[in-house]
Design a protein around this motif. Structure first.
Motif, PDB file in Angstrom:
ATOM      1  N   PHE A 117      -8.807  -0.595  -5.280  1.00  0.00           N
ATOM      2  CA  PHE A 117      -7.644  -1.306  -4.979  1.00  0.00           C
ATOM      3  C   PHE A 117      -7.875  -2.631  -4.334  1.00  0.00           C
TER       4      PHE A 117
ATOM      5  N   ILE B 187      -4.859   1.954  -7.438  1.00  0.00           N
ATOM      6  CA  ILE B 187      -4.190   2.380  -6.534  1.00  0.00           C
ATOM      7  C   ILE B 187      -4.461   2.117  -5.105  1.00  0.00           C
ATOM      8  N   PRO B 188      -3.538   1.763  -4.137  1.00  0.00           N
ATOM      9  CA  PRO B 188      -3.856   1.532  -2.814  1.00  0.00           C
ATOM     10  C   PRO B 188      -4.745   2.653  -2.258  1.00  0.00           C
ATOM     11  N   LEU B 189      -5.387   2.476  -1.304  1.00  0.00           N
ATOM     12  CA  LEU B 189      -6.132   3.589  -0.522  1.00  0.00           C
ATOM     13  C   LEU B 189      -7.511   3.652  -1.035  1.00  0.00           C
TER      14      LEU B 189
ATOM     15  N   LEU C 246      -7.882   7.236  -9.932  1.00  0.00           N
ATOM     16  CA  LEU C 246      -7.190   6.456  -9.266  1.00  0.00           C
ATOM     17  C   LEU C 246      -7.552   5.122  -8.678  1.00  0.00           C
TER      18      LEU C 246
ATOM     19  N   GLU D  91       2.701   1.897  -3.436  1.00  0.00           N
ATOM     20  CA  GLU D  91       1.973   2.382  -4.618  1.00  0.00           C
ATOM     21  C   GLU D  91       1.587   3.670  -4.265  1.00  0.00           C
ATOM     22  N   MET D  92       1.396   3.796  -2.941  1.00  0.00           N
ATOM     23  CA  MET D  92       0.695   5.541  -2.465  1.00  0.00           C
ATOM     24  C   MET D  92       1.787   6.358  -2.859  1.00  0.00           C
TER      25      MET D  92
ATOM     26  N   VAL E   7       0.839  -1.192  -0.091  1.00  0.00           N
ATOM     27  CA  VAL E   7      -0.015   0.119  -0.184  1.00  0.00           C
ATOM     28  C   VAL E   7       0.909   1.100   0.053  1.00  0.00           C
TER      29      VAL E   7
ATOM     30  N   VAL F 223       1.494   8.200  -6.381  1.00  0.00           N
ATOM     31  CA  VAL F 223       0.635   9.338  -6.694  1.00  0.00           C
ATOM     32  C   VAL F 223       1.324  10.635  -6.504  1.00  0.00           C
TER      33      VAL F 223
END
Lengths: 509, 479
Positions: free
Chosen positions: B388, B382-384, B377, A141-142, A138, A145
């Protein structure tokens, strides 16, 4: 819940709170945004220094651990902790972020720039302290962004190409790692009957592998993880995103990219790929050795041919990162310690070089080597700093670069003298391209009228660079405090590479 | 009887609204909207009260009300409610929606709710028709716009065609089993000692075709981009999410639960359809400059991801697989609906279609831009974000069932998709040129809908456990 156990969580949360604070600040405070962000990041740095107090360097175990169940269906938890391998990388992150914020904040879209960097800091620290495979992914990949926005919004002319390339390359490695993680979670379930994604549990897994066979589960998992990491490092032949991303990124982006993000690849290899899949790691070591060697020499040769200052530093990164990987693959105490130490020195020296490139670009609006010359006369302070950082980059004795490279070469030499000899050519090549860069930029006569009226560094710029210089010499002259804190973890990693099994540190036990 | 009250509430409200519209003075639609909203809220409240009840079969096993159907009721009611709220500003702009909009919206919702509860092929067919017929009309709501009319006609013709397939499939299945009830068909499959008659397989194949059409799976996807592009954007959002959810609800009830014993004989077909759906959807989306079309193709691709979970349903991974489908439908619903509403919100004054039209949105309308980025996203995975967790869940299912190739295809496809989603963000934030967008404050209603969707997308991405528990309960109620 005592302070010790929440310290890492605080370190993850503070920049995130800063991000929200910056985003929701009323318009009237626009002028102070940078100082608010700076305040958050300095507070973060000071808080991270307390890690040194709580960290027990006599233990190889995981410290300051916090574990909270998160997605129980898959046994996923929020699980953080540090050991000697990750400690300094966290500090490197918290050290560089305030410098970047104060040195590079642009006038355009300031709010978003600061928010991106603080969010990036959260993700980077999270990546270094995560001990749950899912959590690690997590954060991993975070971090894409904010970096996507940083390169894409404030970058150079080809920024959109560069940022898409960077994100897609990293994603490509990441998604395969995700499949690997899911596979490991199920494998753990098959072997132990419960779901868990905790890294510590994974260490006790028996992952099927057969000597000499290529397509065993362990080998495939190793490849899935390692691909993600060597794209990030980056190692030849996956390095092509790096020059684009570094050159097009704004100065702050380049500093963090070179200073911290690249280290995630080497860190991931040390933390995940190596201890989780020891047989596979042994199996693939010759190939990885070769790739690292090619990277070292190829990167150096490419740097040699660059006419653009920023590109030169970017390509030198490939060469240096190859050397770090080489030290890690050697699996000797000196090699791995040197690798981790060199991660820090490279982060500082290359970060600083990118900052300096940014400073000169702001004044001269070009980065072409031919456009400079004789800057020593007009910008003496700038030139002295440039020389200092160059010395660190080429591993001049008494700088931190020397300690790192020396340890790596020593470590590699113990088992593979010839590889060590080949790798040592990078030191020679490094000295060549960096010194000829110095010669072209600051020595000689002033050939262009524009160079005559260049302003020397301001107080603000000097105060950004001085802390880095101090660290460079401290680490170069007295590296013991740094090395001693990673020693136990590194020793344990090497002696127990085949049956790695980290526990959680408990005080007074 | 009490347990069908949510559906009854919706049906009665829809009829009441239709009649009321005839007696109201022109242009005054506020009352209708309030009544519609009230109906949705009451239906939601009664559904909530029914959540703890025991599963029940009604009308000679024509309907089955269990936690699974109630969970889907929530999805439909929420999406209908959000569609209602986002349509409100459209009542005063240049192309106002007509008053019967409320009736059609509620009728479509009741059709979907019936569909998710149906446990008989006849009920299923009728509820499908209720839903489809109203949607044909909703698609053509902009009578002045030629694209809207064209989309409606196209949707109607192709839909009627697929209905033919469905009906023929039902007839064949009836010929073989002498029943249309899901439970009786399941019983027939378990007890029949002989090889199944070819006519039964043919029937199932035809039904599958009909389903594939409704959820927009390749090679029955041709209508999707045209219809999604032509329909009013709010309706497109509704179609892309709620209709798909309804289709998959029946697919789960009929294909996965009822046909479980013979699932293996369809695996090759299903896997082929899955891979084609993902790949064709993504490849086509890659080259679109029109955002609405791009989202249409992306919705095809997402149907493909959901099909991965459906393909990997076997006896061990059964609950996991259905859970993955349901969670993905929720996540997909939020992010896709949100994305369409953003498009609708920015194009009040001009028609915003292409990527070039949204240049600079991120800085001109920070909240819209940020929410749009969250949706994109999330669609990327994408995580969060909920997207995802959904992907994680789906790929887990595939790996658990041993479909490594399928998981790999899914992963590669999501990588392909990352490019075109991220490209939209490029236009939102990173272009130098001045865009055609004007700085404007979108209507409050849109702010609310988009805000809730973006928040939920992030919330379910960070704390998925509560909703996963609900879904687990819903899945267990299927048996």
């Amino acid at each position: 819940m005592n302070f010790e156990n929440t310290l890492l969580t605080l370190l993850i949360l503070i920049p995130f709170i800063g991000t929200l604070k910056i985003l929701f600040m009323p318009k009237t405070y626009e002028k102070y945004l940078m100082w608010i962000a700076f305040g958050f990041s300095v507070f973060e740095f000071l808080l991270s220094l307390t890690l040194l107090c709580y960290f027990d360097s006599t233990s190889h175990l995981l410290q300051l651990v916090q574990k909270v169940s998160w997605i129980s269906t898959f046994g996923i938890s929020y699980f953080v902790g540090i050991d000697g391998i990750s400690l300094w990388l966290v500090l490197l992150t918290t050290f560089l972020t305030p410098l970047v914020i104060v040195a590079t904040t642009p006038q355009k879209h300031t709010r978003m720039y600061l928010a991106s960097f603080l969010f990036l800091e959260t993700a980077m620290i999270g990546t270094f302290v995560a001990l749950d495979l899912f959590l690690f992914y997590v954060f991993w990949e975070m971090m894409l962004v904010p970096m996507y926005f940083i390169i894409g919004i404030w970058g150079g002319a080809r920024r959109i190409y560069a940022t898409l390339k960077f994100v897609l390359f990293t994603l490509a490695g990441g998604v395969l790692m995700l499949l690997g993680i899911i596979f490991l979670v199920y494998l753990y379930h098959d072997q132990f009957g419960v779901f868990s994604a905790s890294l510590l549990d994974m260490y006790s897994l028996q992952i099927p592998s057969e000597y000499g066979q290529l397509l065993t589960p362990q080998n495939l998992l190793f490849l899935a993880f390692t691909l993600a990491f060597i794209i990030k490092v980056p190692m030849f032949p996956f390095h092509t995103w790096l020059p684009d991303a570094h050159v097009e990124a704004p100065t702050g982006g380049s500093v963090i990219l070179a200073g911290v993000l690249l280290k995630m690849g080497t860190y991931g290899y040390l933390r995940f790929a190596l201890p989780l899949f020891p047989q596979a790691a042994t199996y693939f070591t010759p190939i990885l050795f070769t790739l690292a060697l090619i990277g070292i020499i190829y990167g150096a040769l490419l740097a040699l041919a660059q006419l653009d200052l920023k590109k030169l530093v970017a390509y030198s990164s490939i060469s240096h990162m190859g050397l770090i990987m080489l030290g890690i693959f050697a699996l000797t105490p000196n090699g791995v310690s040197g690798g981790i130490f060199q991660m820090l020195s490279h982060g500082l020296a290359t970060g600083a070089l990118f900052l300096m490139v940014g400073m000169i670009y702001e004044r001269r609006h070009t980065r072409e080597l031919d456009q400079f010359g004789g800057l020593a006369q007009t910008m003496p302070i700038f030139s002295s700093f440039l020389v200092l950082f160059t010395l660190s980059s080429i591993a001049f004795p008494s700088t931190n670069g020397f300690v790192g490279e020396f340890l790596i070469l020593l470590g590699v030499f113990q088992n593979n003298p010839w590889i060590s000899a080949l790798a040592a050519t990078s030191v020679v090549l490094g000295a060549y391209y960096m010194l000829s860069m110095i010669q072209k930029v600051i020595f000689g006569s002033i050939r262009y009228a524009e160079n005559k009226s260049l302003k020397d560094l301001s107080i603000k710029e000097i105060s950004v660079l001085v802390p880095i210089v101090i660290l460079i010499f401290w680490m170069g002259l007295y590296p013991k405090p740094f090395l001693s804190r990673m020693e136990k973890s590194v020793d344990y990693l090497i002696t127990h590479a085949q049956n790695y099994d980290l526990g959680v540190y408990e005080k007074n036990k | 009887m009490i347990c069908i009250s949510p559906i009854l509430v919706i049906i009665f409200t829809s009829i009441f609204v239709l009649l009321l519209d005839a007696f109201l003075p022109n242009g005054d639609k506020k009352l209708l909207a309030i009544i519609t909203g009230l109906g949705l809220v009451i239906a939601g409240a009664t559904s909530y009260l029914l959540w703890e009840a025991q599963p029940q079969s009604l009308f000679h096993q024509a309907l089955r009300i269990d936690q699974f159907s109630i969970f889907f009721n929530f999805i439909f009611l929420f999406l209908t409610g959000f569609t209602l709220v986002s349509a409100l500003p459209k009542f005063d702009s240049q192309h106002p929606f007509p008053g019967e909009f409320f009736f059609f919206l509620l009728a479509a919702c009741s059709g979907m709710m019936l569909m998710a509860s149906s446990s008989d092929l006849i009920t299923f067919f009728m509820s499908l028709e209720i839903m489809s017929l109203t949607l044909y009309v909703l698609t053509g709501l902009y009578k002045q716009r030629i694209q809207s009319i064209e989309a409606s006609l196209k949707y109607f013709l192709l839909g009627a065609f697929s209905t033919g397939f469905l009906l023929l499939g039902i007839v064949f299945i009836y010929a073989a089993t002498h029943t249309t009830s899901f439970a009786a068909i399941g019983h027939y499959l378990i007890t029949s000692e002989h090889v199944l008659p070819p006519i039964f397989m043919l029937g199932v194949g035809l039904l599958l075709t009909g389903f594939a059409f409704k959820v927009g799976a390749v090679p029955f996807h041709m209508w999707v981009p045209d219809v999604y592009e032509g329909a009013p954007t709010v309706i497109t959002g509704y179609m892309a999410t709620a209709v798909k959810a309804a289709g998959f609800a029946v697919l789960i009830r009929f294909f996965l639960v009822t046909l479980l014993p013979i699932l293996n004989s369809f695996s090759t077909v299903m896997i082929t359809i899955t891979i084609l759906t993902m790949t064709v959807g993504n490849l086509a989306a890659l080259i679109q400059n029109n955002i609405k079309r791009m989202l249409a193709y992306s919705s095809i691709a997402h149907a493909g991801y959901i099909l991965i979970a459906i393909c990997s349903a076997n006896s061990q991974s059964f609950n996991l697989s259905i859970g993955a489908v349901v969670f993905y439908l929720v996540a997909y619903g939020m992010m896709t609906f949100g994305a369409f509403i953003v498009l609708s919100a920015v194009s009040t004054h001009k028609h915003i279609h292409t990527l070039k039209d949204v240049i600079g949105l991120g800085f001109k309308n920070p909240w819209l831009g940020a929410s749009f980025s969250v949706f994109l996203l999330s669609l990327t995975g994408i995580p969060l974000t909920a997207g995802f967790i959904g992907k994680f869940y789906i790929f887990s299912t595939a790996l658990k069932a041993g479909f490594y190739g399928l998981a790999l295809m899914g992963i590669l496809n999501s990588l392909l998709a990352a490019y075109y989603y991220l490209r939209v963000i490029v236009y939102l934030y990173m272009k130098d040129e001045e865009g055609v967008l004007e700085k404007q404050t979108p209507e409050f209603a849109w702010h609310v809908v988009i805000g809730i969707m973006a928040f939920a997308t992030l919330y379910f991405g960070i704390f998925p456990t509560p909703i996963l528990n609900f879904i687990e309960k819903a899945v267990l109620a299927l048996f």
